[in-house]
Design a protein around this motif. Structure first.
Motif, PDB file in Angstrom:
ATOM      1  N   LEU A 289      -2.521  -6.331   0.154  1.00 61.47           N
ATOM      2  CA  LEU A 289      -2.400  -7.785   0.089  1.00 61.47           C
ATOM      3  C   LEU A 289      -1.330  -8.160  -0.921  1.00 61.47           C
ATOM      4  O   LEU A 289      -1.214  -7.532  -1.966  1.00 61.47           O
ATOM      5  CB  LEU A 289      -3.731  -8.441  -0.319  1.00 61.47           C
ATOM      6  N   TYR A 290      -0.558  -9.214  -0.600  1.00 60.87           N
ATOM      7  CA  TYR A 290       0.466  -9.668  -1.549  1.00 60.87           C
ATOM      8  C   TYR A 290       0.920 -11.082  -1.193  1.00 60.87           C
ATOM      9  O   TYR A 290       0.781 -11.542  -0.055  1.00 60.87           O
ATOM     10  CB  TYR A 290       1.676  -8.732  -1.558  1.00 60.87           C
ATOM     11  N   ILE A 291       1.442 -11.767  -2.211  1.00 60.69           N
ATOM     12  CA  ILE A 291       2.157 -13.027  -2.011  1.00 60.69           C
ATOM     13  C   ILE A 291       3.655 -12.764  -2.093  1.00 60.69           C
ATOM     14  O   ILE A 291       4.415 -13.220  -1.244  1.00 60.69           O
ATOM     15  CB  ILE A 291       1.724 -14.076  -3.057  1.00 60.69           C
ATOM     16  N   ARG A 292       4.070 -12.004  -3.113  1.00 68.99           N
ATOM     17  CA  ARG A 292       5.456 -11.537  -3.184  1.00 68.99           C
ATOM     18  C   ARG A 292       5.455 -10.031  -2.997  1.00 68.99           C
ATOM     19  O   ARG A 292       4.719  -9.314  -3.672  1.00 68.99           O
ATOM     20  CB  ARG A 292       6.081 -11.912  -4.542  1.00 68.99           C
ATOM     21  N   PRO A 293       6.265  -9.511  -2.072  1.00 64.16           N
ATOM     22  CA  PRO A 293       6.214  -8.086  -1.729  1.00 64.16           C
ATOM     23  C   PRO A 293       6.899  -7.195  -2.751  1.00 64.16           C
ATOM     24  O   PRO A 293       7.855  -6.481  -2.442  1.00 64.16           O
ATOM     25  CB  PRO A 293       6.925  -8.035  -0.365  1.00 64.16           C
ATOM     26  N   LEU A 294       6.402  -7.220  -3.976  1.00 62.42           N
ATOM     27  CA  LEU A 294       6.932  -6.384  -5.038  1.00 62.42           C
ATOM     28  C   LEU A 294       5.859  -5.386  -5.448  1.00 62.42           C
ATOM     29  O   LEU A 294       4.674  -5.722  -5.476  1.00 62.42           O
ATOM     30  CB  LEU A 294       7.352  -7.233  -6.230  1.00 62.42           C
ATOM     31  N   PRO A 295       6.247  -4.158  -5.770  1.00 61.58           N
ATOM     32  CA  PRO A 295       5.250  -3.113  -6.044  1.00 61.58           C
ATOM     33  C   PRO A 295       4.215  -3.494  -7.084  1.00 61.58           C
ATOM     34  O   PRO A 295       3.028  -3.195  -6.931  1.00 61.58           O
ATOM     35  CB  PRO A 295       6.115  -1.930  -6.509  1.00 61.58           C
ATOM     36  N   ASP A 296       4.636  -4.173  -8.160  1.00 67.10           N
ATOM     37  CA  ASP A 296       3.681  -4.491  -9.220  1.00 67.10           C
ATOM     38  C   ASP A 296       2.862  -5.742  -8.923  1.00 67.10           C
ATOM     39  O   ASP A 296       1.975  -6.108  -9.707  1.00 67.10           O
ATOM     40  CB  ASP A 296       4.421  -4.663 -10.551  1.00 67.10           C
ATOM     41  N   LYS A 297       3.131  -6.419  -7.810  1.00 59.86           N
ATOM     42  CA  LYS A 297       2.392  -7.625  -7.450  1.00 59.86           C
ATOM     43  C   LYS A 297       1.566  -7.438  -6.180  1.00 59.86           C
ATOM     44  O   LYS A 297       0.932  -8.376  -5.699  1.00 59.86           O
ATOM     45  CB  LYS A 297       3.357  -8.808  -7.262  1.00 59.86           C
ATOM     46  N   MET A 298       1.583  -6.235  -5.613  1.00 61.19           N
ATOM     47  CA  MET A 298       0.829  -5.953  -4.391  1.00 61.19           C
ATOM     48  C   MET A 298      -0.495  -5.278  -4.747  1.00 61.19           C
ATOM     49  O   MET A 298      -0.555  -4.470  -5.669  1.00 61.19           O
ATOM     50  CB  MET A 298       1.660  -5.072  -3.450  1.00 61.19           C
ATOM     51  N   LYS A 299      -1.548  -5.618  -4.030  1.00 61.72           N
ATOM     52  CA  LYS A 299      -2.880  -5.083  -4.271  1.00 61.72           C
ATOM     53  C   LYS A 299      -3.294  -4.208  -3.090  1.00 61.72           C
ATOM     54  O   LYS A 299      -3.066  -4.565  -1.939  1.00 61.72           O
ATOM     55  CB  LYS A 299      -3.899  -6.206  -4.460  1.00 61.72           C
ATOM     56  N   LYS A 300      -3.934  -3.085  -3.413  1.00 59.46           N
ATOM     57  CA  LYS A 300      -4.368  -2.148  -2.375  1.00 59.46           C
ATOM     58  C   LYS A 300      -5.870  -1.942  -2.469  1.00 59.46           C
ATOM     59  O   LYS A 300      -6.423  -1.739  -3.554  1.00 59.46           O
ATOM     60  CB  LYS A 300      -3.636  -0.810  -2.527  1.00 59.46           C
ATOM     61  N   SER A 301      -6.532  -1.976  -1.320  1.00 61.29           N
ATOM     62  CA  SER A 301      -7.969  -1.768  -1.275  1.00 61.29           C
ATOM     63  C   SER A 301      -8.290  -0.279  -1.219  1.00 61.29           C
ATOM     64  O   SER A 301      -7.410   0.562  -1.066  1.00 61.29           O
ATOM     65  CB  SER A 301      -8.561  -2.471  -0.048  1.00 61.29           C
ATOM     66  N   LYS A 302      -9.569   0.034  -1.299  1.00 54.09           N
ATOM     67  CA  LYS A 302      -9.985   1.424  -1.108  1.00 54.09           C
ATOM     68  C   LYS A 302      -9.939   1.753   0.386  1.00 54.09           C
ATOM     69  O   LYS A 302      -9.944   0.858   1.241  1.00 54.09           O
ATOM     70  CB  LYS A 302     -11.388   1.641  -1.659  1.00 54.09           C
ATOM     71  N   THR A 303      -9.888   3.035   0.702  1.00 60.80           N
ATOM     72  CA  THR A 303      -9.863   3.501   2.087  1.00 60.80           C
ATOM     73  C   THR A 303     -11.288   3.723   2.587  1.00 60.80           C
ATOM     74  O   THR A 303     -12.107   4.333   1.902  1.00 60.80           O
ATOM     75  CB  THR A 303      -9.058   4.810   2.209  1.00 60.80           C
ATOM     76  N   ILE A 304     -11.569   3.201   3.779  1.00 64.23           N
ATOM     77  CA  ILE A 304     -12.866   3.406   4.434  1.00 64.23           C
ATOM     78  C   ILE A 304     -12.655   4.441   5.538  1.00 64.23           C
ATOM     79  O   ILE A 304     -11.942   4.177   6.513  1.00 64.23           O
ATOM     80  CB  ILE A 304     -13.428   2.103   5.025  1.00 64.23           C
ATOM     81  N   ASN A 305     -13.240   5.614   5.383  1.00 67.06           N
ATOM     82  CA  ASN A 305     -12.983   6.720   6.307  1.00 67.06           C
ATOM     83  C   ASN A 305     -13.722   6.541   7.632  1.00 67.06           C
ATOM     84  O   ASN A 305     -14.889   6.134   7.670  1.00 67.06           O
ATOM     85  CB  ASN A 305     -13.393   8.052   5.669  1.00 67.06           C
ATOM     86  N   ASN A 306     -12.980   6.853   8.707  1.00 62.54           N
ATOM     87  CA  ASN A 306     -13.567   6.986  10.044  1.00 62.54           C
ATOM     88  C   ASN A 306     -14.372   5.749  10.447  1.00 62.54           C
ATOM     89  O   ASN A 306     -15.522   5.836  10.867  1.00 62.54           O
ATOM     90  CB  ASN A 306     -14.463   8.233  10.094  1.00 62.54           C
ATOM     91  N   ASP A 307     -13.739   4.566  10.351  1.00 61.46           N
ATOM     92  CA  ASP A 307     -14.458   3.327  10.630  1.00 61.46           C
ATOM     93  C   ASP A 307     -13.483   2.272  11.140  1.00 61.46           C
ATOM     94  O   ASP A 307     -12.494   1.962  10.465  1.00 61.46           O
ATOM     95  CB  ASP A 307     -15.162   2.826   9.366  1.00 61.46           C
ATOM     96  N   LEU A 308     -13.751   1.727  12.330  1.00 56.94           N
ATOM     97  CA  LEU A 308     -12.922   0.657  12.895  1.00 56.94           C
ATOM     98  C   LEU A 308     -13.496  -0.727  12.579  1.00 56.94           C
ATOM     99  O   LEU A 308     -12.917  -1.732  12.984  1.00 56.94           O
ATOM    100  CB  LEU A 308     -12.798   0.829  14.413  1.00 56.94           C
ATOM    101  N   ASN A 309     -14.617  -0.765  11.868  1.00 53.69           N
ATOM    102  CA  ASN A 309     -15.215  -2.024  11.413  1.00 53.69           C
ATOM    103  C   ASN A 309     -15.525  -1.902   9.915  1.00 53.69           C
ATOM    104  O   ASN A 309     -16.686  -1.976   9.495  1.00 53.69           O
ATOM    105  CB  ASN A 309     -16.485  -2.333  12.205  1.00 53.69           C
ATOM    106  N   PRO A 310     -14.490  -1.708   9.092  1.00 54.01           N
ATOM    107  CA  PRO A 310     -14.719  -1.420   7.663  1.00 54.01           C
ATOM    108  C   PRO A 310     -15.217  -2.640   6.896  1.00 54.01           C
ATOM    109  O   PRO A 310     -14.884  -3.784   7.214  1.00 54.01           O
ATOM    110  CB  PRO A 310     -13.330  -1.006   7.168  1.00 54.01           C
TER     111      PRO A 310
END
Length: 562
Positions: A289-310
């Protein structure tokens, strides 16, 4: 006698002619007046008015409505002066962009500089201009530009392995809209105090990289790293809402510079029906997720394994600098481990669609590309909760994500009494909001449940689960019914309301087992803010069905530092 008769006839004919002339003149006068009224109405008519009168199919193919004016005259003069512009602008751009390249230099490189920079002999073409008046405070000019350059740009790079390579940037193609803001308007010549410039929209930026006398693929990942560096430098240095202010007349123009205007609290709740990118098994989705596409301003969620409805239920905070034009972008990927992640889909929300101080619960359809809106493939949906908090409105509404939301009066008094270095240390500690309370859930009824029995009925019951504590409660079974009524209430002790979720699953009771009928997933944000509400929720994973619930929150807030 004949004389008198002729006189009477002559007078009658004359009067008739006079009356007819007067009536004709009056009719012509009315016609001219009506025509003038019609012409005046057409003069006041807008493009939208004309589109209401005539549908698009009645307009000729050569007729195009546009607010942008053509700039053939400007392109003609620009071609004449371009050699002089090239010499002056090349050195200016080189000196201003080179520090940014160094700032965003990828880790695999120890040095990244220009060894040669010229814009080339081909002048850009301005394809349109739009003037936007902002009352009496300023004037905004937007210039649409298209440029297929023959520029000569050579980067001198040095890898951390000590390898020095000259990399040529070729086939540069750019299409975008530049914004010039003349503000404030003053009585002195030239009529404005300063001009701000920015790249309002980057429609296309294409180029290729080539190592002079070699192959760029000899260093794995080098091409992608340099491309990403160039894009990041452009995004950070000039893309709107970033703007450069050039003073024209003496004065203080700090109010024109980019500054934060508020915060966006975004909760990534869940996604459903994601496209499967794996041949074996299911995708391992995560979100960026981001508002400005800069590395220090972008947020990353955790990975949900083997799930199409995470289900993520993760909270992120973003700085907002221009709520009228910025938007939140969500990109969902399939984690491929050591290989590059595959994009499942993306979506965006314009911040001006959010009401300040009010939580907005949205489901967004995922698409392949945000720029090209021709994608009709179903890639799934993502669920967000958004809260825009402008600075200065903290006392107008309650922000449940604020660090002092759950502080008691005693804690607030103790915090205000801390001074000196202790206050500094206190403010520097990371604060975590913990909202404890009792959640009361009344399962009222269900509607239009899918038939799962051979007789076209079902024996439904509901299982309520708090996700973090895994506390469960179950309603009674209602036999042979697709519109059951329960009216049962259950209480849950919740230790962390902002980060917990309620999962309501509907099951069909069988003598030898049970059949899953669907579920709905609720965060506790709304009930914490409103205290109590009743709503009807559609069941996910079911062909039909809705669940009527009533939620009530009884808070027991505490404050914890970590």
């Amino acid at each position: 006698m004949g004389f008198i008769f002729g006189l009477v006839i002559g007078l009658a004919v004359g009067l008739a002619i006079i009356v007819g002339f007067v009536r004709s003149e009056n009719a012509r006068s009315r016609l001219r007046s009506e025509l003038a009224t019609t012409v005046a109405a057409f003069a006041r008519m807008t493009v939208d008015d004309s589109r209401k009168i005539l549908p698009a199919e009645f307009y000729p193919s050569w007729l195009v409505f546009s607010q942008r004016q053509k700039l053939t005259w400007l392109n003609h003069h620009l071609e004449k002066i371009w050699p002089f512009v090239n010499d002056a602008a090349s050195e200016l751009i080189k000196s201003s962009v080179e520090p940014l390249l160094e700032q965003y230099r990828p880790f695999i490189l120890s040095s990244l500089k220009f060894s040669k920079f010229t814009l080339g002999t081909v002048a850009p073409q301005f394809t349109g201009v739009e003037i936007i008046e902002d009352g009496n405070s300023g004037v905004t000019m937007e210039l649409e530009m298209n440029w297929d350059a023959n520029s000569s740009i050579i980067l001198a790079i040095k890898s951390r392995l000590g390898v020095a390579l000259p990399v040529q940037v070729k086939n540069l193609g750019f299409t975008g809209v530049f914004r010039l803001i003349f503000r404030p308007l003053v009585d002195e010549f030239p009529g404005f105090g300063a001009v701000s410039y920015s790249l309002r929209q980057k429609k296309k930026l294409d180029f290729t990289l080539k190592v002079i006398g070699g192959d760029i693929s000899t260093i794995p990942g080098l091409s992608d790293a340099i491309e990403e560096t160039i894009h990041d430098a452009i995004e950070d240095s000039i893309t709107w809402p970033v703007r450069k202010v050039v003073p024209i007349l003496p004065g203080d123009y700090s109010d024109l510079e980019l500054k934060p205007v508020g915060t966006l609290e975004a909760k990534l709740v869940q996604a459903k029906n994601l496209t499967n990118k794996d041949i074996i098994g299911k995708s391992d989705p995560y979100a960026v997720l981001y508002i400005r596409p800069l590395p220090d301003k972008m947020k990353k969620s955790k990975t949900i394994n083997n799930d199409l409805n995470p289900i993520w239920n993760e909270h992120f905070e973003f700085i907002v600098e221009d709520a009228s034009t910025q938007h939140l972008v969500v990109r969902i990927y399939d984690d491929e481990g050591l290989q590059s992640s595959q994009l499942i889909g993306c979506a965006q929300v314009r911040l001006n669609a959010l009401e300040p101080g009010k939580v907005k619960d949205v489901w967004l359809n995922l698409v392949k590309d945000l720029e090209i809106q021709r994608d009709t493939k179903d890639r799934g949906q993502v669920h967000l909760e958004l809260l825009y908090c402008p600075f200065g409105m903290e006392n107008v509404f309650t922000n449940p994500f604020a660090s002092n939301f759950s502080m008691t009066s005693l804690e607030k008094a103790l915090k205000s009494g801390v001074n000196g270095t202790e206050a500094i240390d206190h403010e520097q500690k990371r604060r975590e909001v913990i909202i404890r309370g009792v959640l009361s859930v009344t399962v009222i009824s269900a509607e239009d449940l899918p038939a799962v029995d051979l007789m076209g009925k079902a024996d439904p019951y509901v299982v309520l689960t708090m996700k973090k504590s895994e506390t469960r409660n179950k309603t009674r079974v209602v036999n042979d019914c697709l519109n059951p009524v329960w009216n049962q209430t259950f209480d849950f002790v919740v230790e962390d309301g902002l980060h917990d979720m309620l999962i309501a699953e509907v099951w069909d009771h069988d003598t030898f087992g049970k059949d899953y009928m669907g579920r709905c997933i609720l965060t506790l944000t709304r009930v914490i803010l409103e205290g109590e509400y009743k709503d009807c929720f559609e069941l996910d994973g079911a062909k039909s069905g809705k669940l009527n619930l009533q939620l009530k929150w009884m808070p027991q807030p505490i404050y914890r530092e970590s």
